[in-house]
Write an enzyme that holds these catalytic residues in place. Structure first.
Site, PDB file in Angstrom:
ATOM      1  N   VAL A  40       0.789  -1.168  -0.262  1.00  0.00           N
ATOM      2  CA  VAL A  40       0.194  -0.077   0.063  1.00  0.00           C
ATOM      3  C   VAL A  40       0.831   1.339  -0.092  1.00  0.00           C
ATOM      4  O   VAL A  40       0.605   2.225  -0.554  1.00  0.00           O
ATOM      5  CB  VAL A  40      -1.065  -0.026   1.204  1.00  0.00           C
ATOM      6  CG1 VAL A  40      -0.505   0.038   2.470  1.00  0.00           C
ATOM      7  CG2 VAL A  40      -2.124   0.739   0.997  1.00  0.00           C
ATOM      8  N   ASP A  41       2.073   1.009   0.519  1.00  0.00           N
ATOM      9  CA  ASP A  41       3.117   2.464   0.448  1.00  0.00           C
ATOM     10  C   ASP A  41       3.411   2.769  -0.895  1.00  0.00           C
ATOM     11  O   ASP A  41       3.304   3.866  -1.063  1.00  0.00           O
ATOM     12  CB  ASP A  41       4.233   1.815   1.652  1.00  0.00           C
ATOM     13  CG  ASP A  41       5.083   3.040   1.772  1.00  0.00           C
ATOM     14  OD1 ASP A  41       4.830   4.121   1.611  1.00  0.00           O
ATOM     15  OD2 ASP A  41       6.136   2.836   2.242  1.00  0.00           O
ATOM     16  N   SER A 124       0.264  -3.706   8.563  1.00  0.00           N
ATOM     17  CA  SER A 124       1.136  -5.082   9.055  1.00  0.00           C
ATOM     18  C   SER A 124       0.621  -6.333   8.516  1.00  0.00           C
ATOM     19  O   SER A 124       1.557  -7.414   8.587  1.00  0.00           O
ATOM     20  CB  SER A 124       1.375  -4.892  10.512  1.00  0.00           C
ATOM     21  OG  SER A 124       2.408  -4.176  11.109  1.00  0.00           O
ATOM     22  N   TYR A 128       4.616  -7.312   6.348  1.00  0.00           N
ATOM     23  CA  TYR A 128       5.171  -7.543   7.469  1.00  0.00           C
ATOM     24  C   TYR A 128       4.560  -8.760   8.075  1.00  0.00           C
ATOM     25  O   TYR A 128       4.864  -8.932   9.444  1.00  0.00           O
ATOM     26  CB  TYR A 128       4.781  -6.129   8.368  1.00  0.00           C
ATOM     27  CG  TYR A 128       5.733  -4.993   8.017  1.00  0.00           C
ATOM     28  CD1 TYR A 128       6.928  -5.270   7.211  1.00  0.00           C
ATOM     29  CD2 TYR A 128       5.664  -3.967   8.790  1.00  0.00           C
ATOM     30  CE1 TYR A 128       7.839  -4.116   7.232  1.00  0.00           C
ATOM     31  CE2 TYR A 128       6.545  -2.910   8.591  1.00  0.00           C
ATOM     32  CZ  TYR A 128       7.564  -3.101   7.504  1.00  0.00           C
ATOM     33  OH  TYR A 128       8.417  -1.740   7.395  1.00  0.00           O
TER      34      TYR A 128
END
Ligand code: AR6
Length: 182
Positions: A40-41, A124, A128
């Site tokens: 998403v970043d 996350s 992550y």
């Protein structure tokens, strides 16, 4: 169930792409450098344009569990709240408190900046590696606690944006548990 009301704030879930959300602020699941990445970043940086990276460079990074604000530049959202979720390392390294802190600090920043509508990705749970159901329970539970503690919050609508069906189901379950009071 895809909607829950807490005081003046509606919690909702939506399947889709957070970069297209018409809200005051979108939350970015960033990394400590704040200089972009995948998931998403990467999508938020591509949609917001290079001005976002230039603004992020001035912030000196962000610690895990903290949050920082920039403009949204070419996004429909006026602001981006960048927060850094924990990397899942088995659950015994403070991951749940750090993930809760991401939601708490993002809401504090929203209230400090007059942000009324806010969209969160499932922080996350991608790169992550945080287990999905545990993460959505923390997301919804932390938002509920914050709103119950801050009945005067300016935030009127919080959207949990789900990129896939598994995430939709996990939020639906978290909403049901919240309604049942479990
Ligand atoms: N809109 C909404 N949700 C999305 C989108 C989108 N456009 N794209 C992905 N997701 P992730 P993390 C979902 O991996 O686990 C980056 O490299 C995705 O399906 O984006 O916190 C950062 O720079 C998942 O449900 O974030 C960090 O290094 C959720 O967003 C690292 O990844 C989060 O997945 C952060 O990892």
């Amino acid at each position: 169930m895809n909607r829950v009301q807490i005081n003046q704030t509606t919690l909702r879930l939506e399947k889709g792409d957070i970069t297209r959300c018409e809200v005051d602020a979108v939350v970015n699941a960033a990394n400590e450098s704040l200089l972009g990445g995948g998931g998403v970043d990467g999508a938020i940086h591509r949609a917001a344009g290079p001005e976002l990276l230039a603004a992020c460079r001035l912030l000196n990074g962000c610690r895990t569990g903290e949050a920082k604000l920039t403009p949204g530049f070419r996004l429909k959202a006026a602001h981006v709240i960048h927060t850094v979720g924990p990397v899942w390392r088995g659950g015994t390294h403070g991951e749940s408190d750090l993930l809760a802190s991401c939601y708490q600090k993002s809401l504090e920043l929203a209230d400090a900046n007059g942000i009324r509508t806010l969209a969160f990705p499932a922080i996350s749970t991608g790169i992550y590696g945080y287990p999905l159901e545990r993460a959505t329970a923390i997301a919804v539970g932390t938002v509920r606690k914050y709103l119950e503690k801050h009945p005067g919050s300016d935030v009127t609508e919080i959207t949990f944006v789900c990129f896939d069906d598994a995430t939709v189901r996990a939020y639906e379950q978290a909403f049901e548990e919240l309604e049942r009071g479990t």
